[in-house]
Design a protein around this motif. Structure first.
Motif, mmCIF file in Angstrom:
data_model
loop_
_atom_site.group_PDB
_atom_site.id
_atom_site.type_symbol
_atom_site.label_atom_id
_atom_site.label_comp_id
_atom_site.label_asym_id
_atom_site.label_seq_id
_atom_site.Cartn_x
_atom_site.Cartn_y
_atom_site.Cartn_z
ATOM 1 N N ASP A 91 0.835 -1.211 0.000
ATOM 2 C CA ASP A 91 0.000 0.000 0.000
ATOM 3 C C ASP A 91 0.866 1.256 0.000
ATOM 4 N N TRP A 92 1.905 1.253 0.841
ATOM 5 C CA TRP A 92 2.788 2.417 0.928
ATOM 6 C C TRP A 92 3.512 2.658 -0.402
ATOM 7 N N THR A 97 4.399 6.150 -4.696
ATOM 8 C CA THR A 97 4.680 6.254 -6.130
ATOM 9 C C THR A 97 3.677 7.188 -6.798
ATOM 10 N N THR A 98 2.420 7.067 -6.405
ATOM 11 C CA THR A 98 1.385 7.927 -6.974
ATOM 12 C C THR A 98 1.649 9.392 -6.653
ATOM 13 N N VAL A 99 1.963 9.690 -5.395
ATOM 14 C CA VAL A 99 2.218 11.082 -5.004
ATOM 15 C C VAL A 99 3.476 11.604 -5.693
ATOM 16 N N THR A 100 4.514 10.777 -5.765
ATOM 17 C CA THR A 100 5.746 11.199 -6.442
ATOM 18 C C THR A 100 5.478 11.511 -7.912
ATOM 19 N N LEU A 102 2.618 12.474 -9.196
ATOM 20 C CA LEU A 102 1.874 13.734 -9.239
ATOM 21 C C LEU A 102 2.800 14.925 -9.050
ATOM 22 N N LEU A 103 3.714 14.836 -8.098
ATOM 23 C CA LEU A 103 4.637 15.940 -7.838
ATOM 24 C C LEU A 103 5.588 16.155 -9.003
ATOM 25 N N THR A 104 6.050 15.089 -9.604
ATOM 26 C CA THR A 104 6.952 15.179 -10.748
ATOM 27 C C THR A 104 6.231 15.810 -11.932
ATOM 28 N N SER A 105 4.980 15.404 -12.152
ATOM 29 C CA SER A 105 4.190 15.970 -13.243
ATOM 30 C C SER A 105 3.958 17.452 -13.003
ATOM 31 N N GLN A 106 3.644 17.815 -11.762
ATOM 32 C CA GLN A 106 3.421 19.217 -11.415
ATOM 33 C C GLN A 106 4.704 20.010 -11.622
ATOM 34 N N GLY A 107 5.838 19.412 -11.210
ATOM 35 C CA GLY A 107 7.115 20.079 -11.373
ATOM 36 C C GLY A 107 7.480 20.273 -12.835
ATOM 37 N N ALA A 108 7.067 19.330 -13.669
ATOM 38 C CA ALA A 108 7.370 19.420 -15.093
ATOM 39 C C ALA A 108 6.579 20.550 -15.745
#
Length: 110
Positions: A91-92, A97-100, A102-108
């Motif tokens: 689960d973790w 992975t999902t949050v990372t 999302l953050l990577t996409s936002q950063g891009a």
């Protein structure tokens, strides 16, 4: 970032991971969590988690006499605890992975 709520959500997983390879007594588990990077984990939270995991059958316990003070209550992981550790680890991994992602996409996009 206040990590208190994050820690509260993963403390069971962290404690199970710490005792998965080597049994430990309360203060030892606390010390291993802190040296592993969870510096803000509180004593009461860890002892309460150990008692709860033991009550739920995820941990076993036994007492070992100590030459340096009172007897120490060691905790070890049970087969039920290993199942819980595997489930919560999966689960973790999925969640982080999902949050990372999302953050990577936002950063891009920034």
């Amino acid at each position: 970032m206040d990590t208190t709520q994050l820690l509260k959500g993963v403390l069971d997983l962290a404690v199970l991971a710490v005792v998965a390879d080597e049994d430990g007594y309360g203060y030892d588990v606390l010390r291993r969590l802190r040296s592993g990077g969870l510096a803000d984990v509180g004593d009461a939270s860890v002892y309460g988690t150990l008692r709860r995991l033991y009550s739920n059958g995820a941990l076993t316990s036994y007492v070992v006499p100590s030459d340096e003070g009172p007897h120490r209550k060691y905790y070890g992981i049970t087969p039920t605890g290993r199942d819980q550790l595997k489930r919560q680890s999966d689960d973790w991994t999925h969640f982080s992975t999902t949050v990372t992602t999302l953050l990577t996409s936002q950063g891009a996009r920034s």
